[in-house]
Design a protein around this motif. Structure first.
Motif, mmCIF file in Angstrom:
data_model
loop_
_atom_site.group_PDB
_atom_site.id
_atom_site.type_symbol
_atom_site.label_atom_id
_atom_site.label_comp_id
_atom_site.label_asym_id
_atom_site.label_seq_id
_atom_site.Cartn_x
_atom_site.Cartn_y
_atom_site.Cartn_z
ATOM 1 N N SER A 49 30.909 9.638 -32.098
ATOM 2 C CA SER A 49 30.214 9.204 -31.211
ATOM 3 C C SER A 49 30.337 8.681 -30.004
ATOM 4 N N HIS A 50 29.558 8.349 -28.931
ATOM 5 C CA HIS A 50 29.698 7.592 -27.698
ATOM 6 C C HIS A 50 28.844 6.179 -27.851
ATOM 7 N N THR A 51 29.309 5.288 -27.631
ATOM 8 C CA THR A 51 28.631 3.914 -27.617
ATOM 9 C C THR A 51 29.013 3.095 -26.254
ATOM 10 N N GLY A 58 40.149 -3.607 -34.733
ATOM 11 C CA GLY A 58 40.750 -2.435 -35.549
ATOM 12 C C GLY A 58 40.161 -1.017 -35.201
ATOM 13 N N GLU A 59 38.989 -1.175 -34.373
ATOM 14 C CA GLU A 59 38.267 0.293 -34.206
ATOM 15 C C GLU A 59 39.337 0.552 -32.681
ATOM 16 N N GLN A 60 39.400 2.024 -32.737
ATOM 17 C CA GLN A 60 40.206 2.667 -31.743
ATOM 18 C C GLN A 60 39.191 3.608 -30.972
ATOM 19 N N ASP A 61 39.386 3.646 -29.514
ATOM 20 C CA ASP A 61 38.656 4.597 -28.898
ATOM 21 C C ASP A 61 39.063 5.918 -29.051
ATOM 22 N N GLY A 62 38.038 6.871 -29.091
ATOM 23 C CA GLY A 62 38.478 8.467 -29.278
ATOM 24 C C GLY A 62 38.473 8.559 -30.923
ATOM 25 N N LYS A 63 38.754 7.500 -31.783
ATOM 26 C CA LYS A 63 38.482 8.034 -33.220
ATOM 27 C C LYS A 63 37.368 7.341 -33.623
ATOM 28 N N ASP A 64 37.370 5.941 -33.549
ATOM 29 C CA ASP A 64 35.772 5.485 -34.079
ATOM 30 C C ASP A 64 34.623 5.602 -33.556
ATOM 31 N N TYR A 65 34.861 5.455 -31.994
ATOM 32 C CA TYR A 65 33.908 5.856 -31.007
ATOM 33 C C TYR A 65 34.491 6.207 -29.804
ATOM 34 N N HIS A 66 33.939 6.830 -28.874
ATOM 35 C CA HIS A 66 34.175 6.995 -27.714
ATOM 36 C C HIS A 66 33.447 5.557 -26.767
ATOM 37 N N GLY A 90 20.626 -3.339 -28.074
ATOM 38 C CA GLY A 90 21.030 -3.734 -26.583
ATOM 39 C C GLY A 90 22.282 -2.677 -26.162
ATOM 40 N N ASN A 91 22.822 -1.924 -27.278
ATOM 41 C CA ASN A 91 23.792 -0.604 -26.853
ATOM 42 C C ASN A 91 23.437 0.360 -27.156
ATOM 43 N N MET A 92 23.777 1.457 -26.376
ATOM 44 C CA MET A 92 23.434 2.740 -26.527
ATOM 45 C C MET A 92 24.350 3.591 -27.424
ATOM 46 N N TYR A 93 23.853 4.578 -28.150
ATOM 47 C CA TYR A 93 24.713 5.200 -29.068
ATOM 48 C C TYR A 93 24.363 6.749 -29.037
ATOM 49 N N GLY A 94 25.224 7.769 -28.730
ATOM 50 C CA GLY A 94 24.885 9.134 -28.672
ATOM 51 C C GLY A 94 25.864 10.179 -29.500
#
Length: 211
Positions: A49-51, A58-66, A90-94
Motif C-alpha cells: 500500500s501507499h501511505t 524497522g519498516e522499509q519503503d517499497g516493502k512495508d509501504y510505499h 491524519g494520514n492517507m492510505y491506498g
C-alpha cells in the motif's frame, strides 16, 4: 464513470483471485500475514500500500509501504491510479492498481490489507476478491495490545479504539465478509486463515507446477 472504468480494468486483470484482509490495527493482521508469506512464499504476493505517514522503526519503503508525500499520493488518486484510498489519523492510505497487477502478473494470490472504507470501495468494483475479516476478541484486548506497542500517543490510541469499535460492528454486517476470524490465539487463528485460503492455494500450486 470513474468506477465503471475501474470495473472494466479490474475484470481484465489476469491472475489468481485476490484476497482482501481487513480488521482494526492491533487485531494481528500483520503477524498472520507474515506467517502466511513465510509458509507460502511461492503462492502469495503482498500488495504494498501507499501511505503519507512516516515509517515506523524497522519498516522499509517499497516493502512495508510505499511512503510518499501527500501531494504525490493525491496526484495519483486524481489520475485514477488507485483502487481504493482512505484517510486515517491524519494520514492517507491506498492501494494502487500497479501494486495489484505486479503480484497477479507473477501468478501469485495478491493480498490486500485494507480498512473498512477500502473494503466498501472495492465492493463497488469487479475485483471479486475473497473478503476475510481479522478481529480481536474484544475492544479491551485490543487496547492492551495497542498500549503494549508503545507506538501511539494517547490521543492517537483513543482514535484507533473509536475506529476499531465501528470496524468490529461493521464487520458483523451480513455479506460484508466471506470469512470472520477472531484472533484470540495466534496459532488457532492462523489455522483458520489457512483453511479459508486452501482452495485458492491449491489452484495456484497446480498452475505453477504445470508451467
Amino acid at each position: 464513470m470513474f468506477m465503471r472504468y475501474f470495473s472494466r480494468l479490474l475484470s481484465a486483470m489476469a491472475g489468481p483471485r485476490p484476497v482482501v484482509l481487513s480488521g482494526p490495527s492491533g487485531a494481528g493482521k500483520s503477524t498472520l500475514l507474515k506467517k502466511l508469506m513465510q509458509e507460502y512464499d511461492s503462492v502469495f504476493g503482498f500488495s504494498v500500500s501507499h501511505t503519507t505517514r512516516n515509517p515506523r522503526p524497522g519498516e522499509q519503503d517499497g516493502k512495508d509501504y510505499h511512503f510518499v508525500t501527500r501531494e504525490a499520493m493525491q496526484a495519483g488518486i486524481d489520475n485514477g491510479e488507485f483502487i481504493e484510498s482512505a484517510e486515517f489519523s491524519g494520514n492517507m492510505y491506498g492501494t494502487s492498481k500497479a501494486a495489484v497487477q505486479a503480484v497477479q502478473a507473477k501468478n501469485l494470490i495478491c493480498i490486500l490489507d485494507i480498512d473498512m472504507q477500502g473494503v466498501k470501495n472495492i465492493k463497488r468494483t469487479d475485483l471479486n476478491p475473497l473478503y476475510i475479516s481479522i478481529q480481536p476478541p474484544s475492544i479491551d484486548v485490543l487496547e492492551n495490545r495497542l498500549r503494549h506497542r508503545k507506538t501511539e500517543s494517547e490521543e492517537s490510541l483513543q482514535r484507533r479504539l473509536q475506529i476499531a469499535t465501528v470496524d468490529m460492528e461493521l464487520s458483523k454486517e451480513p455479506g460484508m465478509f466471506d470469512v470472520q476470524i477472531v484472533n484470540d490465539n495466534l496459532e488457532v487463528a492462523y489455522g483458520q486463515l489457512k483453511h479459508a485460503l486452501l482452495e485458492e492455494i491449491n489452484v495456484v500450486k497446480k498452475v505453477n507446477m504445470s508451467s
